[in-house]
Scaffold this motif. Structure first.
Motif, PDB file in Angstrom:
ATOM      1  N   VAL A 213       0.890  -1.517   0.014  1.00 29.41           N
ATOM      2  CA  VAL A 213       0.148  -0.090   0.016  1.00 29.41           C
ATOM      3  C   VAL A 213       0.932   1.702  -0.076  1.00 29.41           C
ATOM      4  CG1 VAL A 213      -1.216  -1.336   1.683  1.00 29.41           C
ATOM      5  CG2 VAL A 213      -0.465  -0.052   2.366  1.00 29.41           C
ATOM      6  N   VAL A 214       1.903   1.396   0.590  1.00 23.99           N
ATOM      7  CA  VAL A 214       3.221   2.281   0.606  1.00 23.99           C
ATOM      8  C   VAL A 214       3.481   2.808  -0.849  1.00 23.99           C
ATOM      9  CG1 VAL A 214       4.825   3.512   1.437  1.00 23.99           C
ATOM     10  CG2 VAL A 214       3.557   1.973   2.813  1.00 23.99           C
ATOM     11  N   SER A 215       3.797   3.952  -1.600  1.00 19.93           N
ATOM     12  CA  SER A 215       3.783   4.388  -2.827  1.00 19.93           C
ATOM     13  C   SER A 215       5.038   4.574  -2.660  1.00 19.93           C
ATOM     14  CB  SER A 215       3.171   5.809  -2.929  1.00 19.93           C
ATOM     15  OG  SER A 215       4.614   6.446  -3.657  1.00 19.93           O
ATOM     16  N   PRO A 216       5.901   3.599  -4.307  1.00 18.44           N
ATOM     17  CA  PRO A 216       7.524   4.187  -4.091  1.00 18.44           C
ATOM     18  C   PRO A 216       7.660   4.314  -3.689  1.00 18.44           C
ATOM     19  CG  PRO A 216       6.164   2.703  -5.693  1.00 18.44           C
ATOM     20  CD  PRO A 216       5.555   3.403  -5.031  1.00 18.44           C
ATOM     21  N   GLY A 220      10.716   5.475  -1.033  1.00 17.47           N
ATOM     22  CA  GLY A 220      12.493   4.712  -1.144  1.00 17.47           C
ATOM     23  C   GLY A 220      12.644   3.642  -2.014  1.00 17.47           C
ATOM     24  N   ARG A 221      11.037   2.922  -2.003  1.00 14.78           N
ATOM     25  CA  ARG A 221      12.047   1.290  -2.729  1.00 14.78           C
ATOM     26  C   ARG A 221      12.149   1.408  -3.813  1.00 14.78           C
ATOM     27  NH1 ARG A 221       9.651  -1.513   1.610  1.00 14.78           N
ATOM     28  NH2 ARG A 221       7.545  -0.781   0.519  1.00 14.78           N
TER      29      ARG A 221
ATOM     30  N   PHE B  88       3.981  15.775  -4.769  1.00 17.24           N
ATOM     31  CA  PHE B  88       3.220  15.047  -3.222  1.00 17.24           C
ATOM     32  C   PHE B  88       4.340  14.177  -3.469  1.00 17.24           C
ATOM     33  CE2 PHE B  88      -0.328  17.718  -4.714  1.00 17.24           C
ATOM     34  CZ  PHE B  88      -0.599  18.089  -3.821  1.00 17.24           C
ATOM     35  N   PRO B  89       4.977  13.684  -2.970  1.00 17.21           N
ATOM     36  CA  PRO B  89       5.745  12.809  -2.925  1.00 17.21           C
ATOM     37  C   PRO B  89       5.333  10.849  -2.979  1.00 17.21           C
ATOM     38  CG  PRO B  89       5.795  13.152  -0.167  1.00 17.21           C
ATOM     39  CD  PRO B  89       5.775  14.583  -1.351  1.00 17.21           C
ATOM     40  N   ARG B 131       8.249   8.627 -12.983  1.00 16.60           N
ATOM     41  CA  ARG B 131       8.617   8.580 -11.479  1.00 16.60           C
ATOM     42  C   ARG B 131       8.632   9.395 -10.703  1.00 16.60           C
ATOM     43  NH1 ARG B 131      15.246   9.035 -13.926  1.00 16.60           N
ATOM     44  NH2 ARG B 131      15.683   8.046 -15.496  1.00 16.60           N
ATOM     45  N   TYR B 132       8.943   9.397  -9.688  1.00 16.93           N
ATOM     46  CA  TYR B 132       9.157  10.214  -7.833  1.00 16.93           C
ATOM     47  C   TYR B 132       9.369  11.277  -8.077  1.00 16.93           C
ATOM     48  CZ  TYR B 132       5.716   5.694  -7.179  1.00 16.93           C
ATOM     49  OH  TYR B 132       4.534   5.129  -7.974  1.00 16.93           O
TER      50      TYR B 132
END
Lengths: 255, 365
Positions: A213-216, A220-221, B88-89, B131-132
């Motif tokens: 559920v956690v956004s990459p 940080g993955r 927004f990260p 990308r983020y």
């Protein structure tokens, strides 16, 4: 016979794995108590944590009540509620919920509070409603911290659910208490080992949830090869590492 | 048009952040609010989109008092860029940019199309779309911040120190691109900075604010440099005010004239003949691009290692600042003027530049 041999003997006895008093049934009961208590604690603590995290109001009160609840002796609560309400599932539930609330409340609060100011201001200035900001920006960024709180609440509830057996309920605590009364140390040890194994299983499950559920962008993955190598300036680290002293320590996130 | 009319912001504890501010940010122009920390410039900016409430006075956007508008609707019509980008990260770059289109309920395809188009417009490769933010450099993040503010094509932009968190080299290129973008878009922009050089470079109008939230001067940058309203403004602008003021005077009127030149590979005789009594001769290549200065001093040794660096050149389209800089850096005191293709036009000495300034000053005054 050593304790270890007794333990192995108990666990390898097939009769202990079947019937209404068998290991699978006890595990099922234990999981049920844990899940119900966790859900109830979450239902109470999570919305309050979101609200005070977003508004910053009532933080002092909520955090102090949370900390005070940590100091309440679980066994004392159990006995008290049994005296007031009689035997049954309710006293166990109340005791476990009180145990589960503080970590969920403080981690939700701290996670939301820990979202960078510029991100929040940007969200509001973009024309997001407060509800949108909370659910679509602050919460997704706070998720790793919220999940860390749930993990630690789960761990405490799983281990403490053993006391249900004191008030004539089931669960893995039965093996511990019955084993003690019958001086069957293999049984006692098996109860303890099974509780520990169940706790580890729950923790692995939360690790999996975290991954899904956690956004990459937050965890940080990210694939290493895709990282920015541009000359502009070094890429900043993810801004979500909680620095708030209230943040519970994340329980060993998988790397 | 964004208009402040005697706007005051007083906090509950009695602190006055902005005190009786009145100014007009004209349509299609960049209005810069500049001042030291605590002068109320960010507060003023954030009162425009109602993320901070006005205590007294009115702010109107296109003639309508913002107090009577719905804050959320107002904000969706005013782009906002913040220091450190405030991305927004948890969302990809393309989703970050499409934030306001999403809020406005545009369909996904259209939002994405606009976002990708804007990435190119602000100088980002569309390969970065998925990308983020954590995978981007500070400068790239800032570009995403600008693209995000432009996504729903709002007529107005509020920018709060958007370039201050990046290193000076990146900042300069972001500023240049920002000016180029503004030439195309012609947005009404209110821009906050604490950097007076940035204010002078970017602003059509500059509002200098001082601690206590009062307006010290509101003027175009050239006027700020030539006629600071008071000691605070003069002090805030700092050193080199006169020299920096040259940036606002065009170089086209300078008395540029011919001088002796030789081509690369010329013989000693050619050099002697071309130079006459001069100490130096300017060397041009076959395309008439200036290459450097050759000191003569009576002898005519033309070996390339004796060539002196050219220094900077200027074009008539540039400013007196560029011309004077060229003259000061030149071994002969002469600035080399070239045309748009870099071909030699003529030279002008620092004496002549100074004379020109005096005459120009007399005419202007």
């Amino acid at each position: 016979m050593t304790l270890f041999n007794e333990l192995v003997a108990f666990l390898s006895e097939s009769a202990n794995w079947s019937g209404s008093r068998g290991i699978p049934v006890r595990i099922g009961e234990h999981v049920l108590y844990t899940v119900v208590a966790l859900a109830a604690a979450f239902a109470v603590a999570f919305p309050i944590g979101l609200l005070i995290g977003h508004t910053g109001r009532g933080a002092f009160l909520a955090i102090n009540i949370g900390n005070a609840a940590r100091a309440v002796p679980t066994f004392g609560v159990l006995i008290l509620v049994v005296l007031l309400a009689g035997l049954g599932f309710l006293p166990v539930l109340v005791a476990l919920v009180i145990l589960g609330i503080p970590p969920i409340l403080t981690s939700t609060y701290a996670g939301i509070r820990g979202v960078e100011g510029s991100t929040v201001i940007a969200a509001r200035s973009m024309g997001m409603t407060e509800r949108n900001m909370l659910l679509k920006v602050e919460l997704p960024i706070a998720l790793p911290t919220v999940i860390a709180g749930l993990r630690s609440a789960t761990l405490q509830i799983v281990s403490t659910a053993t006391i249900a057996a004191y008030v004539a309920l089931g669960g893995l605590g039965r093996f511990v208490i019955d084993g003690q009364q019958q001086r069957d140390y293999g049984k006692m040890a098996a109860g303890a080992v099974l509780v520990a194994a169940l706790a580890i299983a729950f923790d692995l499950l939360w690790g999996l949830v975290d991954r899904v559920v956690v956004s990459p962008g937050v965890s940080g993955r990210l694939p290493r090869t895709r990282r920015a190598r541009d000359a502009d300036s070094p890429p900043p680290t993810t801004g979500t590492t909680p620095t708030d002293p209230l943040t519970p320590e994340p329980a060993g996130r998988p790397t | 048009m964004i208009e402040f009319e005697s706007v005051t912001k007083r906090y509950d504890d009695g602190t006055v952040a902005v005190d009786g501010l009145s100014l007009v940010a004209a349509n299609g122009e960049i209005t810069v609010l500049v001042g030291p920390s605590g002068c109320g410039k960010t507060t003023s900016l954030r009162m425009i989109n109602r993320t901070i409430d006005v205590t007294s006075g009115t702010i109107s956007v296109d003639g309508q008092d913002i107090a009577s508008t719905d804050a959320v609707t107002l904000r969706r019509n005013i782009g906002y860029v913040i220091q450190h980008a405030g991305l927004f990260p948890h969302r990809t770059i393309v989703d970050n940019i499409a934030t306001v289109p999403h809020l406005l309920g545009w369909d996904k395809k259209r939002s994405k199309g606009v976002a990708l188009e804007l990435m190119e417009r602000v100088g980002l490769s569309t390969a970065l779309a998925t990308r983020y933010p954590a995978q981007l450099s500070g400068g790239q993040q800032q570009r995403v911040g600008v693209a995000r503010a432009l996504a729903a094509d709002p007529p107005m932009l509020l920018m709060d120190e958007p370039f201050s968190a990046v290193d000076p080299v990146v900042r300069e290129s972001l500023q240049d691109e920002f000016l180029r973008l503004q030439q195309e878009l012609g947005k009404t922009i209110v821009f906050v900075t604490h950097d007076i050089d940035e204010a002078i470079k970017l602003g059509d109008q500059v509002a200098v604010m001082q601690v206590g939230g009062t307006l010290a001067q509101f003027a175009p940058p050239a006027e700020l440099l030539s006629k600071p309203a008071n000691d605070f403004v003069a002090g805030f602008i700092g050193r080199d005010r006169g020299y920096r003021g040259l940036s606002f005077v065009g170089a086209e009127g300078l008395p540029v004239h011919e001088r002796s030149t030789v081509a690369v590979g010329a013989s000693e005789d050619d050099v002697r003949q071309a130079t006459g009594d001069d100490d130096h001769v300017l060397v041009l290549d076959t395309e008439r691009h200036p290459v450097g200065w050759l000191p003569v001093n009576g002898q005519a040794d033309i070996s390339p290692e004796r060539l002196l660096a050219l220094g900077t050149t200027f074009t008539p389209a540039q400013t007196l600042r560029a011309a004077l800089d060229g003259a000061l850096a030149s071994p002969t005191g002469e600035a080399v003027c070239v045309d748009g293709d870099g071909r030699f036009v003529g030279v002008v000495s620092h004496g002549e530049i100074a004379e020109h300034l005096q005459t120009a000053g007399r005419q202007a005054g």
